[in-house]
Design a protein around this motif. Structure first.
Motif, short mmCIF file in Angstrom:
data_model
loop_
_atom_site.label_atom_id
_atom_site.label_comp_id
_atom_site.label_asym_id
_atom_site.label_seq_id
_atom_site.Cartn_x
_atom_site.Cartn_y
_atom_site.Cartn_z
N LYS A 177 0.98 -1.37 -0.01
CA LYS A 177 -0.09 0.02 0.18
C LYS A 177 0.90 1.23 0.01
CE LYS A 177 -3.48 -2.01 2.83
NZ LYS A 177 -3.88 -1.95 4.39
N LEU A 178 1.59 1.43 -1.18
CA LEU A 178 2.60 2.35 -1.15
C LEU A 178 1.57 3.71 -1.40
CD1 LEU A 178 5.53 1.29 -3.14
CD2 LEU A 178 5.47 1.76 -0.77
N ALA A 179 1.69 4.96 -0.94
CA ALA A 179 0.87 6.12 -1.03
C ALA A 179 1.91 7.35 -1.18
CB ALA A 179 -0.19 6.09 0.05
N MET A 180 1.23 8.39 -1.77
CA MET A 180 1.96 9.54 -1.83
C MET A 180 2.13 10.34 -0.28
SD MET A 180 3.25 11.41 -4.33
CE MET A 180 2.50 11.71 -5.64
N LYS A 181 1.22 9.71 0.37
CA LYS A 181 1.17 10.15 2.00
C LYS A 181 1.55 9.17 2.67
CE LYS A 181 -1.73 13.92 4.04
NZ LYS A 181 -3.20 14.06 4.39
N PRO A 182 2.90 8.94 2.96
CA PRO A 182 3.31 7.54 3.64
C PRO A 182 2.74 7.33 4.91
CG PRO A 182 5.05 9.08 3.83
CD PRO A 182 4.09 9.77 3.10
N THR A 183 2.57 5.95 5.23
CA THR A 183 1.88 5.40 6.49
C THR A 183 3.29 4.87 7.09
OG1 THR A 183 1.15 3.36 5.07
CG2 THR A 183 -0.61 5.13 5.81
N LYS A 184 2.73 4.05 8.12
CA LYS A 184 3.97 3.28 9.19
C LYS A 184 5.02 2.68 8.38
CE LYS A 184 0.56 2.83 12.54
NZ LYS A 184 -0.24 1.74 13.09
N GLY A 185 4.72 1.70 7.74
CA GLY A 185 5.70 0.59 7.03
C GLY A 185 6.38 1.55 6.25
N GLN A 186 5.67 2.35 5.29
CA GLN A 186 6.33 2.90 4.11
C GLN A 186 7.30 4.15 4.85
OE1 GLN A 186 3.76 4.88 1.49
NE2 GLN A 186 5.26 5.51 0.07
#
Lengths: 239, 171
Positions: free
Chosen positions: A41-50
């Motif tokens: 779940k890579l996103a422009m707005k990074p979450t924990k793991g990213q």
């Protein structure tokens, strides 16, 4: 450790040490798991793991940027990242998991506490450095670098390649190997006189384990840093 | 060569091959699953941030020019309003003057007309009264004459007339 029996097996005419293969595989799977699960779940707005993964990538890129010219960092980024993650986990895993067979042959420990693993990585660094030099400067300029500042420097330059190879591999091996060996010694102390020595040994063990964890991280960092330094030396023409 | 170089440990070169292969495989897996997508995402983010900074700069200048325009329009409209108000004031003044003059003229005319009318009425009334008086006096006179001019009177009158004729002749 050299007195302990070593579990080995033959494959394709080569002798493998079970401990190295098993612990190498465990670290391999750990790295794959970490990288796999943090990159979902890579996103422009990074979450924990990213966030963690991007921090790690920035960190290893930062190590490389310290010595390799900015234009070439991108080509070594993946290598530096993989090397750092693999070495770091290799250094740490033996502090927490050590498995031996009943006969005393170790089958699970830090892969980096065996010189063959560390020397393999150091050899890889040296080869990458050679290839990078030829790729960047061409054969002529690359090998001319060995004869600078003057022709008689040639034997020293060649010798330096070997010493680089050995020191790079043996430094990390020495630290991790001694760390694990001392852990074993403390364990021997702990079980020598029952519960009393157990209590005495516990804080020492904890302290040494923490210190070794710290040293393992430092060594992984140093290994990648020195590797990038050796590579960067081959990337530029000496005066 | 290196087999017994280090702390007397035996080195198994198969392991070397294993580590090299697993490292290359690991690099490949990381490239596929994480390195590629994550670095691409980081690059995208960097691009987006620089784009955002550019567009923010653009919108800031746009806003500044808009403010300037609005300021100009505001001062323009203020002066316009002033013109309108002063125009309206002068117009009103003019109109008021006109109305007042008109009213004065009207009043003057009406006054003159009224005076004329009154004069006319008076003249009419006077002439009417004069006619009436004449008629009345004629009527009264005729009535008096009719009554007086009975037989005797007529005779006396005729007599006197004839007598008068005789006297005239004599003289």
């Amino acid at each position: 450790m050299s007195d302990d029996p070593v579990s080995t097996f033959q494959f394709l005419g080569l002798t493998f040490s079970t401990a190295n293969v098993v612990s190498g595989l465990v670290v391999f799977l750990l790295v794959v798991a970490i990288v796999f699960f943090t990159s979902r779940k890579l996103a422009m707005k990074p979450t924990k793991g990213q966030n963690f993964l991007e921090w790690l990538i920035d960190f290893t890129n930062g190590i490389l940027k310290g010595s390799i010219p900015a234009g070439d960092v991108g080509k070594f980024g993946l290598w530096g990242f993989t090397l750092f993650l693999f070495l770091f986990l290799s250094n740490e895993i033996g502090l927490f998991i050590q498995v031996a067979t009943r006969s005393g042959a170790t089958i699970m420990r830090s892969p980096t506490s065996d010189p063959i693993a560390t020397l393999t990585f150091s050899l890889m660094t040296m080869m990458i450095a050679q290839f990078a030099g030829v790729w960047k400067l061409g054969y002529k300029a690359h090998f001319a670098n060995y004869m600078k500042p003057f022709v008689f420097w040639l034997p020293i330059s060649i010798f330096e390649e070997f010493t680089n190879f050995l020191t790079l591999g043996l430094r990390i091996f020495g630290v991790i190997f001694s760390g694990e060996m001392l852990l074993g010694v403390i364990w021997d102390l702990a079980v020598s006189h029952g519960i009393v020595t157990m209590i005495i040994a516990l804080p020492i063990e904890m302290a040494w384990q923490g210190f070794s964890a710290f040293l393992g991280a430092i060594q992984a960092f140093v290994f990648v840093t020195l590797s990038s330094v050796y590579i960067s030396q081959k990337l530029e023409l000496e005066e | 060569m290196l087999s017994h170089l280090v702390v007397g440990q035996t080195l198994y070169f198969g392991d070397s091959l294993f580590y090299i292969l697993s490292f290359v495989l690991l690099m490949w897996i990381i490239k596929i699953f994480a390195w590629g997508p994550v670095t691409k995402m980081m690059q995208d983010r960097a691009d987006k941030i620089s784009n955002d900074i550019d567009s923010a700069e653009k919108s800031r200048t746009d806003a500044a020019s808009l403010v300037e325009k609005r300021q100009a329009a505001l001062s323009n409209s203020r002066s316009e309003a002033q013109t309108i108000v002063s125009d309206a004031k002068s117009n009103g003044q003019q109109q008021r003057d006109q109305i007042v003059t008109q009213a004065q003229a009207d009043v003057q005319t009406m006054k003159q007309n009224a005076q004329k009318d009154i004069e006319q009425e008076r003249q009419d009334a006077l002439s009417d009264a004069r006619n009436d008086v004449a008629d009345l006096s004629i009527e009264i006179a005729s009535k008096i004459i009719q009554r007086e001019l009975k037989a005797d009177d007529q005779k006396a009158l005729i007599d006197s007339y004839i007598e008068g004729l005789g006297k005239q002749h004599e003289s």
